[in-house]
Write an enzyme that holds these catalytic residues in place. Structure first.
Site, PDB file in Angstrom:
ATOM      1  N   TRP A 101       0.823  -1.207   0.000  1.00  0.00           N
ATOM      2  CA  TRP A 101       0.000   0.000   0.000  1.00  0.00           C
ATOM      3  C   TRP A 101       0.857   1.257   0.000  1.00  0.00           C
ATOM      4  O   TRP A 101       0.558   2.213  -0.715  1.00  0.00           O
ATOM      5  CB  TRP A 101      -0.977   0.001   1.171  1.00  0.00           C
ATOM      6  CG  TRP A 101      -1.975  -1.119   1.104  1.00  0.00           C
ATOM      7  CD1 TRP A 101      -2.155  -2.112   2.015  1.00  0.00           C
ATOM      8  CD2 TRP A 101      -2.923  -1.368   0.045  1.00  0.00           C
ATOM      9  NE1 TRP A 101      -3.145  -2.962   1.594  1.00  0.00           N
ATOM     10  CE2 TRP A 101      -3.636  -2.535   0.396  1.00  0.00           C
ATOM     11  CE3 TRP A 101      -3.233  -0.729  -1.152  1.00  0.00           C
ATOM     12  CZ2 TRP A 101      -4.648  -3.070  -0.403  1.00  0.00           C
ATOM     13  CZ3 TRP A 101      -4.236  -1.258  -1.957  1.00  0.00           C
ATOM     14  CH2 TRP A 101      -4.929  -2.407  -1.582  1.00  0.00           C
ATOM     15  N   ASP A 171      -1.277   6.529   6.502  1.00  0.00           N
ATOM     16  CA  ASP A 171      -2.365   5.640   6.078  1.00  0.00           C
ATOM     17  C   ASP A 171      -2.577   4.652   7.228  1.00  0.00           C
ATOM     18  O   ASP A 171      -1.795   3.728   7.414  1.00  0.00           O
ATOM     19  CB  ASP A 171      -1.968   4.903   4.794  1.00  0.00           C
ATOM     20  CG  ASP A 171      -3.001   3.833   4.395  1.00  0.00           C
ATOM     21  OD1 ASP A 171      -4.023   3.675   5.101  1.00  0.00           O
ATOM     22  OD2 ASP A 171      -2.768   3.154   3.372  1.00  0.00           O
ATOM     23  N   LYS A 195     -11.913  -1.749   6.973  1.00  0.00           N
ATOM     24  CA  LYS A 195     -11.043  -2.641   7.742  1.00  0.00           C
ATOM     25  C   LYS A 195     -11.545  -2.757   9.175  1.00  0.00           C
ATOM     26  O   LYS A 195     -11.889  -3.822   9.633  1.00  0.00           O
ATOM     27  CB  LYS A 195      -9.594  -2.144   7.716  1.00  0.00           C
ATOM     28  CG  LYS A 195      -9.026  -1.914   6.327  1.00  0.00           C
ATOM     29  CD  LYS A 195      -8.818  -3.223   5.558  1.00  0.00           C
ATOM     30  CE  LYS A 195      -8.752  -3.048   4.057  1.00  0.00           C
ATOM     31  NZ  LYS A 195      -7.648  -2.276   3.537  1.00  0.00           N
TER      32      LYS A 195
END
Ligand SMILES: *Cc1c(COP(=O)(O)O)cnc(C)c1O
Length: 360
Positions: A101, A171, A195
Site C-alpha cells: 500500500w 495511512d 477494515k
C-alpha cells in the site's frame, strides 16, 4: 441464523450489536418512516447522524479543534492521489515503504512531484518495519509518508518515524481505532472504513487545518480538494450516507466498550493468544519479525503450501473463514480487528492445535 468467525482483511467483520441495531432501524429510522439510506443528506435528521459520528470520533481519538474530520469516498487509494495533489508545494515528499500500500502511494505521488524513498523493507518481503529514527529527510520535503499497519504482510510501527519537523502523513486504514493515537503527531491520518470501522465506501480523513490549502493547481478536480470538502462539512456532494451512519454506530460501540484504551488491551490479549501459539507450534510459524508484529493482521505459514491449503479448507468447513493469505504472500492471515471477539481467536487457536495434532 448462523454467523461464522470471519477473519477477512477487509471488508471485514463488524460488531454484531451494530449490525443488529442497524437491522432494527432499517425500515424506519427514529420514526422518520424511512431508512437512513432513503434520506436526503441535507435533512435535519441526517445532519444529526453525521454530526454525532464526528463528535464521537473526536471524543475517541481526542482530536484537537485545529483538525478537521472529513468523511469522503474513493477508498484509501484515492488518498494516495489527494495527499500529493493537495500537500505538495515544493513538489517533493519522502516515503517510507513498508508494504504494497505504501508502495502504491509512492508510485501515485511520483506523478505529482519528486518522491524520495527514505526507508524500505522490500529487501525482506516487507517482513519488518525499518529503523526510522534517523532518516535522510529532504530539507524542502512537503511531508513524510508512512503506512502504520501493513495489512498484507502483518507488520506495524512501534515507534513513529523521526520526520525532523516535517509533516507526517499516515495511512492508518487497518489499525485505525484499534488503540489510542496521538493525533497531534500527524498532519493527516486517513483510513478506509472497511477494515476496522464500517462498510466499504467511506474513507475518514483527519487533517490539520493549516494543511488545507486553497492555492493548489486550478486543474485539480474539485472532488479531490480538501479545502472544498472541509468548507462544506463533507457535503460538497452526496456523501456515503449509510456508511457514515454505520461508522457512527461503531464509534458508539467503541465508547460503550470503554474507548480505545480498553480496545487496545483486548487487542493485545487477542493477538498474544495467537502469537504465543505460533511461537510454540511445530507446524505453524509467524511470517514477520517479532518486534514488528501487527495486532490486527496475523500472518503465518505451515510447513508446506499443500498443508496451508488443507488447513484453510478444513478451517472454512469448521466456521473459520477468509484465512487465506494475500495472493503475493501465500500462507494464512487472520485479521482480528476490533469486532473479532476474544472467543473467536481462542476457538481458532484450539482448532489449529487440533489440526497440528492430527496432521503432525
Ligand atoms: C485496504 C487498504 C488500502 C486500500 O483501501 P481501498 O479502500 O480499497 O482503497 C490502503 N491502505 C491500507 C493500509 C489498506 O489496508
Amino acid at each position: 441464523m448462523k454467523r461464522i468467525y470471519n477473519f477477512s482483511a477487509g471488508p471485514a467483520i463488524l460488531p454484531e450489536e451494530v449490525l443488529q441495531e442497524a437491522a432494527n432501524e432499517m425500515l424506519d429510522y427514529e420514526n422518520s418512516g424511512m431508512s437512513v439510506m432513503e434520506m436526503s443528506h441535507r435533512s435535519k435528521i441526517y445532519q444529526a447522524i453525521i454530526d454525532e459520528a464526528e463528535k464521537d470520533l473526536r471524543e475517541l481519538l481526542h482530536i484537537p479543534t485545529n483538525y478537521k474530520v472529513l468523511f469522503l469516498q474513493g477508498g484509501a487509494t484515492l488518498q494516495f492521489s489527494m495527499v500529493p495533489m493537495n500537500l505538495m508545494k515544493n513538489g517533493k515528499a519522502d516515503y517510507i515503504i513498508t508494504g504494497q500500500w505504501a508502495k502504491k502511494a509512492a508510485e501515485e505521488a511520483a506523478k505529482f512531484g519528486q518522491v524520495n524513498i527514505v526507508a524500505s523493507s522490500q529487501d525482506k518481503m516487507f517482513s519488518y518495519i525499518p529503523d526510522v529514527s534517523d532518516l535522510a529527510i529532504s530539507e524542502d520535503s512537503d511531508y513524510v509518508y508512512m503506512c502504520d499497519n501493513n495489512t498484507i504482510y502483518g507488520t506495524k510501527y512501534k515507534e513513529l518515524p523521526n520526520t525532523k519537523g516535517k509533516v507526517l502523513v499516515n495511512d492508518a486504514s487497518s489499525s485505525f481505532l484499534s488503540e489510542p493515537m496521538d493525533v497531534t503527531k500527524y498532519g493527516i491520518i486517513f483510513a478506509g472504513a472497511q477494515k476496522n470501522v464500517g462498510p466499504a465506501g467511506t474513507v475518514i480523513v483527519i487533517i490539520r487545518e493549516d494543511l488545507i490549502r486553497n492555492d493548489i493547481d486550478l486543474k485539480t478536480p474539485i472532488m479531490l480538494r480538501y479545502d472544498i470538502h472541509a468548507e462544506n462539512g463533507s457535503m460538497y456532494n452526496t456523501p456515503p450516507t449509510y456508511g457514515i451512519y454505520l461508522c457512527g454506530k461503531v464509534f458508539k460501540w467503541l465508547k460503550n466498550k470503554g474507548g480505545l484504551e480498553a480496545m487496545q488491551k483486548t487487542n493485545i490479549e487477542k493477538a498474544n493468544l495467537l502469537y504465543d501459539y505460533l511461537d510454540s507450534s511445530k507446524m505453524f510459524f509467524g511470517n514477520v519479525e517479532k518486534k514488528s508484529r501487527s495486532l490486527m493482521n496475523v500472518t503465518f505459514k505451515s510447513t508446506s503450501p499443500e498443508l496451508d491449503e488443507k488447513f484453510i479448507k478444513e478451517a472454512k468447513a469448521h466456521g473459520f473463514d477468509n484465512l487465506k493469505g494475500y495472493r503475493t504472500v501465500g500462507g494464512m492471515r487472520a485479521s482480528i480487528y476490533n469486532a473479532m471477539p476474544i472467543k473467536g481467536v481462542q476457538a481458532l487457536v484450539d482448532f489449529m492445535r487440533e489440526f497440528e495434532r492430527q496432521n503432525g
